[in-house]
Design an enzyme around this catalytic site. Structure first.
Site, PDB file in Angstrom:
ATOM      1  N   GLY A 182       0.830  -1.210   0.000  1.00 51.01           N
ATOM      2  CA  GLY A 182       0.000   0.000   0.000  1.00 51.01           C
ATOM      3  C   GLY A 182       0.855   1.246   0.000  1.00 51.01           C
ATOM      4  O   GLY A 182       2.060   1.183  -0.241  1.00 51.01           O
ATOM      5  N   ASN A 183       0.224   2.376   0.245  1.00 51.57           N
ATOM      6  CA  ASN A 183       0.981   3.626   0.356  1.00 51.57           C
ATOM      7  C   ASN A 183       0.327   4.507   1.413  1.00 51.57           C
ATOM      8  O   ASN A 183      -0.666   4.122   2.020  1.00 51.57           O
ATOM      9  CB  ASN A 183       1.094   4.309  -1.010  1.00 51.57           C
ATOM     10  CG  ASN A 183      -0.272   4.717  -1.547  1.00 51.57           C
ATOM     11  OD1 ASN A 183      -0.950   5.564  -0.989  1.00 51.57           O
ATOM     12  ND2 ASN A 183      -0.684   4.056  -2.626  1.00 51.57           N
ATOM     13  N   ARG A 184       0.863   5.699   1.625  1.00 51.18           N
ATOM     14  CA  ARG A 184       0.455   6.497   2.784  1.00 51.18           C
ATOM     15  C   ARG A 184      -0.696   7.459   2.495  1.00 51.18           C
ATOM     16  O   ARG A 184      -1.009   8.311   3.312  1.00 51.18           O
ATOM     17  CB  ARG A 184       1.675   7.249   3.322  1.00 51.18           C
ATOM     18  CG  ARG A 184       2.741   6.289   3.866  1.00 51.18           C
ATOM     19  CD  ARG A 184       4.015   7.036   4.242  1.00 51.18           C
ATOM     20  NE  ARG A 184       3.737   8.177   5.078  1.00 51.18           N
ATOM     21  CZ  ARG A 184       4.268   9.391   4.904  1.00 51.18           C
ATOM     22  NH1 ARG A 184       5.100   9.613   3.914  1.00 51.18           N
ATOM     23  NH2 ARG A 184       3.961  10.376   5.704  1.00 51.18           N
ATOM     24  N   SER A 185      -1.331   7.334   1.348  1.00 48.62           N
ATOM     25  CA  SER A 185      -2.422   8.276   1.043  1.00 48.62           C
ATOM     26  C   SER A 185      -3.594   8.073   2.006  1.00 48.62           C
ATOM     27  O   SER A 185      -4.055   6.962   2.221  1.00 48.62           O
ATOM     28  CB  SER A 185      -2.899   8.058  -0.392  1.00 48.62           C
ATOM     29  OG  SER A 185      -4.084   8.781  -0.616  1.00 48.62           O
TER      30      SER A 185
END
Ligand code: PMT
Length: 405
Positions: A213-216
């Site tokens: 995933g990512n930090r958005s």
């Protein structure tokens, strides 16, 4: 920091409820309008009060629900109620109330107030199919539409007495969106346009427990969706998982992976005139998904083979069909040359280059810093500001680009 401007922030909504089975949904609608930033004054026809009591609305809105034209000689209620309203929404509106509104009958507090109104009016009809399709009702609706009323719904679906058909009260979000559109500045080129906004960070599953995933957080995309809806746009928000409250007045489509986001956007895009892609879409996904949790001492987790995800924005750019495309570029410096390359390569009209390496910008904060680059060469720098204000600047740019067409 000031509260986020929501779709109907600061507006005073007169919510008129008439007596059909859908009257119970008006309580939830009142809550949605309050969540959207409005103050709400409810008003019930006597028949509505047999379905749902004034106390429910008084508890929700914090405002007394007047019931009688003659209840207060100092503030003649129908005059006071009508003059306070920035917008009036009749939901549900029965065939009887619609008929009275069409011919101007003023024989109780609701209809007297209606005749006093000098503000935008939204009518959400709800009744049995036969009543809705009756020539008289259709003629009355045509009269009200001609007079400028915004009619929302009715939808198809389950009705009273076990029947199914046309006549069901429109969805709450559609009614809130109609209210926002009715009070949006009539000059906004976004009013009435279908707009897709993407938000959040996609998740690419490895096994039932783990994902890439990512930090958005979704904050930037949600701010854009709210801002576009506030200007009267008809908004589809396609969102990867977030911890944010559902925004009111927009259609929410929840997805998890980049491929699901792609499919959802492609299903919606034929009707859209503007697409704004603030989502952080994973560029890669695991080549294989394990249906069982991979054991932590297994070799499988030390080397995960990845395959490239399709670039949704680039695909939209290849088949623009007159659509306005806005991309975001997450950069660790304001790498304008790099972003300009993305702007042209993906066929965008506008790209928002934002910093993601500073504590007060990019991922998972309420503020951002950006440079907006237009395909035809314009450049606009937006120093540190809230994501809501940046969303307003992006929508200003979109409006200008639409107006130039
Ligand atoms: O959600 P927040 O916490 O508020 O954070 C906001 C944000 C930093 C995520 C947002 O402002 C932002 O920069 N979003 C774009 C992030 C990104 O993916 O940038 P990119 O440079 O990798 O991609 C460029 C554009 O192509 C983006 O519009 C992206 O949505 C799109 N893209 C990328 C890959 C892909 N497979 N498909 C795409 O459509």
């Amino acid at each position: 920091m000031t509260a986020a401007p929501d779709v109907v922030t600061g507006r005073h909504v007169l919510l008129v409820v008439s007596g059909g089975i859908a009257a119970y949904k008006a309580a939830s609608l009142a809550r949605a309008l309050l969540r959207g930033g409005a103050t709400v004054q409810a008003l019930l026809t006597p028949a509505a009060a047999t379905f749902i009591g004034p106390a429910t609305f008084e508890g929700l809105t914090g405002r007394t629900v007047p019931t009688d034209v003659f209840s207060d000689s100092d503030h003649v209620p129908h005059i006071h109620l009508a003059r306070q309203a920035d917008v009036a929404v009749f939901a549900p509106a029965t065939a009887n109330l619609i008929a009275k509104l069409a011919v101007g009958i003023a024989d109780d507090l609701v209809t007297s107030t209606a005749l006093m109104l000098d503000c935008p009016v939204v009518i959400a009809p709800a009744m049995h199919t036969e009543m809705w399709r009756h020539d008289v009702t259709q003629a009355n609706i045509a009269t009200l539409r001609h007079r400028g009323a915004h009619i929302v719904g009715p939808d198809d679906g389950p009705l009273a007495a076990g029947d199914t058909g046309e006549g069901r009260l429109a969805d709450e979000d559609a009614i809130v969106a109609a209210v926002a559109a009715a009070i949006a500045p009539s000059t906004s080129p976004l009013t009435g346009r279908r707009v897709i906004v993407s938000a959040g960070g996609t998740r690419e599953p490895i096994d039932p427990v783990r994902y890439i995933g990512n930090r958005s957080s979704g904050k930037m995309g949600y701010a854009l969706a709210r801002q576009a809806a506030r200007r009267g746009a008809d908004v589809d928000l396609v969102t990867a998982p977030t911890h944010l409250d559902d925004p009111v007045g927009v259609r929410l489509h929840r997805v998890e992976t980049a491929e699901q986001m792609r499919t959802t956007i492609m299903d919606l895009v034929a009707d859209a005139e503007v697409v704004i892609k603030a989502a952080a879409v994973a560029d890669f996904r695991p080549a294989r998904y394990s249906g069982q949790k991979i054991k932590k001492d297994s070799d499988e987790l030390t080397r995960i083979e990845l395959v490239r995800n399709r670039d949704i924005l680039a695909e939209l750019g290849e088949n623009k069909d007159g659509r306005l495309l806005v991309g975001f570029a997450a950069e660790t410096d304001l790498a304008e040359d790099h972003a300009r390359d993305k702007l042209h390569r993906k066929g965008l009209d506008l790209i928002v280059v934002n910093r993601v390496d500073m504590a007060d910008a990019g991922f998972n904060v309420d503020t951002n810093r950006a440079v907006l680059l237009r395909a035809e060469g314009g450049r606009r720098e937006v120093p540190l500001t809230t994501k809501d204000q940046l969303a307003a600047v992006v929508c200003d740019e979109v409006e200008e680009l639409l107006a130039q067409r």
